[in-house]
Design an enzyme around this catalytic site. Structure first.
Site: not given
Ligand code: GAR
Length: 193
Positions: A114, A20, A95
């Site tokens: 992304h 998050g 996800m």
């Molecule tokens: C981030 O790097 C986001 O871009 C990626 O998950 C991470 C979440 O981090 N999203 C994806 O891969 C979506 N396909 P966070 O929970 O610390 O924001």
């Protein structure tokens, strides 16, 4: 994007599955005067998501829906979003792939971040694939969500250079730091601010 409910800021829900950190940056952004959004709901498919703690810290409503029965979870979710006058959705490390039906109900009002320079490296394990292909650059993208994975209209991107000794974890960290700046900028752009 056009507003409908007459609130002063766009009532937004953020969907998460993990840490998050993007949620935190969006919450901080939402509190500045210039921000067009207010964050009213945090949704997670994962009851153990660390990011759910921000609900308590910032006094934001939250709900966990496990998506085991996606249809049921989405039906409940649509009801909750409606009851809370939510107008916009920001996916931030969420996800699960939302159904076509769900996306159509919020057409043009769901944004995603992304960790790659889309249209390259859609899907999972982006950093691993980028490094295996010896790319010189990677980055992050904020885009509108449509029914095809990571394929909606691109709003903004930020490029980062890949160093010689880059690892998956150093690249992920470097890109995440850029994500935290890019998401708010993309939201301002969506509202022509
Ligand atoms: C981030 O790097 C986001 O871009 C990626 O998950 C991470 C979440 O981090 N999203 C994806 O891969 C979506 N396909 P966070 O929970 O610390 O924001």
């Amino acid at each position: 994007m056009v507003l409908s409910t007459g609130y002063s800021k766009i009532r937004t829900a953020v969907f998460i599955s993990g840490t998050g950190s993007n949620l935190k940056s969006l919450i901080k952004f939402s509190k500045i005067k210039k921000s067009p959004i207010s964050i009213e709901f945090i949704i997670s498919n994962n009851s153990k998501a660390k990011g759910l703690n921000y609900a308590k810290i910032y006094k934001i409503k939250k709900i966990v829906l496990n998506f085991k029965n996606q249809n049921l979870s989405e039906t409940r979710l649509l009801y909750i979003l409606k009851m809370n006058n939510i107008e916009m959705i920001c996916l931030a490390g969420f996800m699960k792939i939302l159904s076509k039906n769900f996306i159509n109900k919020f057409k043009g009002k769901i944004l995603n971040i992304h960790p790659s320079l889309l249209p390259k490296y859609k899907g999972l394990n982006t950093h691993e694939r980028v490094l295996n292909n010896r790319e010189k650059f990677s980055g992050c993208t904020v885009h509108f969500v449509n029914s095809r994975l990571d394929s909606g209209k691109i709003i903004l991107q930020k490029k980062v250079r890949i160093l010689k000794n880059e690892t998956e974890s150093s690249l992920a960290k470097k890109i995440l730091a850029q994500e935290h700046k890019l998401y708010p900028k993309a939201i301002l752009k969506v509202f022509n601010l």
